[in-house]
Design a protein around this motif. Sequence first.
Motif, PDB file in Angstrom:
ATOM      1  N   PRO A 587       0.825  -1.206   0.000  1.00  0.00           N
ATOM      2  CA  PRO A 587       0.000   0.000   0.000  1.00  0.00           C
ATOM      3  C   PRO A 587       0.864   1.264   0.000  1.00  0.00           C
ATOM      4  CG  PRO A 587       0.138  -0.904   2.217  1.00  0.00           C
ATOM      5  CD  PRO A 587       0.954  -1.813   1.338  1.00  0.00           C
ATOM      6  N   VAL A 588       1.096   1.807  -1.164  1.00  0.00           N
ATOM      7  CA  VAL A 588       1.921   3.007  -1.305  1.00  0.00           C
ATOM      8  C   VAL A 588       1.019   4.237  -1.146  1.00  0.00           C
ATOM      9  CG1 VAL A 588       3.437   4.306  -2.836  1.00  0.00           C
ATOM     10  CG2 VAL A 588       3.544   1.784  -2.780  1.00  0.00           C
ATOM     11  N   VAL A 589       1.399   5.125  -0.227  1.00  0.00           N
ATOM     12  CA  VAL A 589       0.562   6.281   0.091  1.00  0.00           C
ATOM     13  C   VAL A 589       1.224   7.560  -0.420  1.00  0.00           C
ATOM     14  CG1 VAL A 589      -0.547   7.602   1.940  1.00  0.00           C
ATOM     15  CG2 VAL A 589      -0.354   5.104   2.117  1.00  0.00           C
ATOM     16  N   PRO A 590       0.603   8.219  -1.402  1.00  0.00           N
ATOM     17  CA  PRO A 590       1.146   9.499  -1.869  1.00  0.00           C
ATOM     18  C   PRO A 590       0.972  10.570  -0.793  1.00  0.00           C
ATOM     19  CG  PRO A 590      -0.546   8.619  -3.364  1.00  0.00           C
ATOM     20  CD  PRO A 590      -0.601   7.832  -2.112  1.00  0.00           C
ATOM     21  N   ALA A 591       1.722  11.633  -0.932  1.00  0.00           N
ATOM     22  CA  ALA A 591       1.577  12.757  -0.007  1.00  0.00           C
ATOM     23  C   ALA A 591       0.177  13.337  -0.110  1.00  0.00           C
ATOM     24  CB  ALA A 591       2.617  13.828  -0.318  1.00  0.00           C
ATOM     25  N   LYS A 592      -0.298  13.930   0.987  1.00  0.00           N
ATOM     26  CA  LYS A 592      -1.608  14.579   0.965  1.00  0.00           C
ATOM     27  C   LYS A 592      -1.594  15.720  -0.052  1.00  0.00           C
ATOM     28  CE  LYS A 592      -3.874  13.874   5.432  1.00  0.00           C
ATOM     29  NZ  LYS A 592      -4.403  14.548   6.635  1.00  0.00           N
ATOM     30  N   PRO A 593      -2.667  15.826  -0.856  1.00  0.00           N
ATOM     31  CA  PRO A 593      -2.699  16.919  -1.830  1.00  0.00           C
ATOM     32  C   PRO A 593      -2.753  18.283  -1.146  1.00  0.00           C
ATOM     33  CG  PRO A 593      -4.756  15.627  -1.838  1.00  0.00           C
ATOM     34  CD  PRO A 593      -3.826  14.960  -0.889  1.00  0.00           C
TER      35      PRO A 593
END
Length: 593
Positions: A587-593
Amino acid sequence: MPNQIRDIHSVDEKSFPYILEQNVTVPLKSSEGLVRVNVYRPRTQAPVPVLATYGPYGKDIPYKDFHPKSFSEVNPHQKSEHSAWETPDPLYWTQQGYAIVRADERGCGQSPGLLDTMSKGTSEAFFEVIEWAADQPWSSGKVGLLGISYYAGTQWRVAARQPKGLAAMIPWEGMSDYYRDRCRHGGILSNQFISFWWNRQVVSNQYGRPGRSAANWGPDTLEGDLPEEELVQNRQDQTIDNVNNHFRDEDYYASKEFDLADIKVPLLSVANWGGILLHLRGNVQGYLHAGSDLKYLRFITGRHDLPFFYEEEVELQRSFLDAFLKGEDRVGWSQKGKVPPVEVVLRKGDVGFNNAEAEKAYPRRSESEWPIARTKYKRFYLKPDFSLSTSAPAPGQEGKVSYKTLGNLEDPQLVQFTTPAFETETEITGHVVARLALSASGESDPAPSDIDVFVTMRHISPEGKEVFYTGTAGDPVPLTKGWLRVSLRKIEDAHPKHREWLPHREYRSTDVQEVKPETVYDVDVEVWPTNVVVERGGKLVFEVSSGDTQGSGIFGHNHPKDRSKEVFGGLNHLHFSDKHVNYVTLPVVPAKP
């Protein structure tokens, strides 16, 4: 039972800053026996809310005797003469306007009856303790639950029964699924911890057991000792029952089942990233499936015994309980959406393990849901050259890697697959699943008829050193682990709890599927949730083994009856081809927009 049950209740109004009532009897309607509790309450005429705990470790065994080293490390503001293992401290909480009701589980300490931990009967007894506490003249009628480990595990079960007066709960590092979280990981018996736990912490405190006082293990049974044959008759021995029962549809496990959706009270589930062999899964699943309208999930790091008593964590507990037991909501817990429902701690960098001060460097972040909605599930493919890559295998890329079966901590049998160095900082937070193509072959008769697969995910720093994290007992642990007995590979993909990121299995006797030698099986292995921020230059290692490897600690899976050479002996193989593709989904989590 030859011992005559008598009134052993005593009251001390002068010796402590609070009123102490010892061995108050709670009569049981649901079963034979009774439960005795200690009540610690403020010196006030006004009714107060109650915090209740129920467990087998002895309401009268001082924390300093139960685990002297741990007690020496507890926050000094959270310990007193009546501190007990894994439970809230009476001195602090009575000063905050709460009464503490600490129960000896039925069959333990000063509570006579059948010792049958985590059973339906003992949950019914806890239900009665809560309703009794809500109905006392010194009680406001509102009861909260607060405690660690076993004292959290009992919370899930009793809250699902919806006792009158229960107003809020904080299960702190406590399994919610007896079979999957604790006893049989992927169907494989986790015997080592059960044996340690049962013999040191439970049967040592059985009602009627002689020699407790001489061993500095609390007072002897005030109504006298019982003979050994009667003690044996008065207990369900977990070291025997968990070996002899294998499936969730057997009476032993089925009798302990309950529905998390029946929990309706406000809930704060506290999960520890390092609890990768006992509690972590249960706290996450408990949060996901509880029926509470107001529910929160908080992740922490550190040992399982100490963070509960940290100043900032105690203040968190108090603010939550005040909101629902006193109507004093300083934070906004009672207003849906005011407090973010999920708070994660991000394990970034190598700060060492079992170092609470160093772990304060880990940043925290609030989220609106779990799993995190912006998660990108990314496949990392295992390849026969022992690489772990985001690029799919080339057509025709075939191979097989093998390792011996029945590995253990002393003789690990494993293969490892390593990523290239990450080119950018990458956060992995959430649930992990591995797809593996496995077979077994025998080196002699009889041929193997099952496969046990153990998987581990490890983190390598940019400096090339494995990063270890703080485990349950302060030991060094990797990122996460997972397990599966291949004969129990059947997935219930139509089940409402089934997800691509969390395959659902029922583990029933009717789910057993044949495992033939020299036959390849593609299986999905549930890996417990995890978090890591891989820095630029760091790597991940995915390990496949036939038994416990580094990081298992006291949670070994090595019972000779459960993992015999006759069933599992020989070699295990991972197969690579166009037909059989091996990968782990992260589960790769991008930075919060």
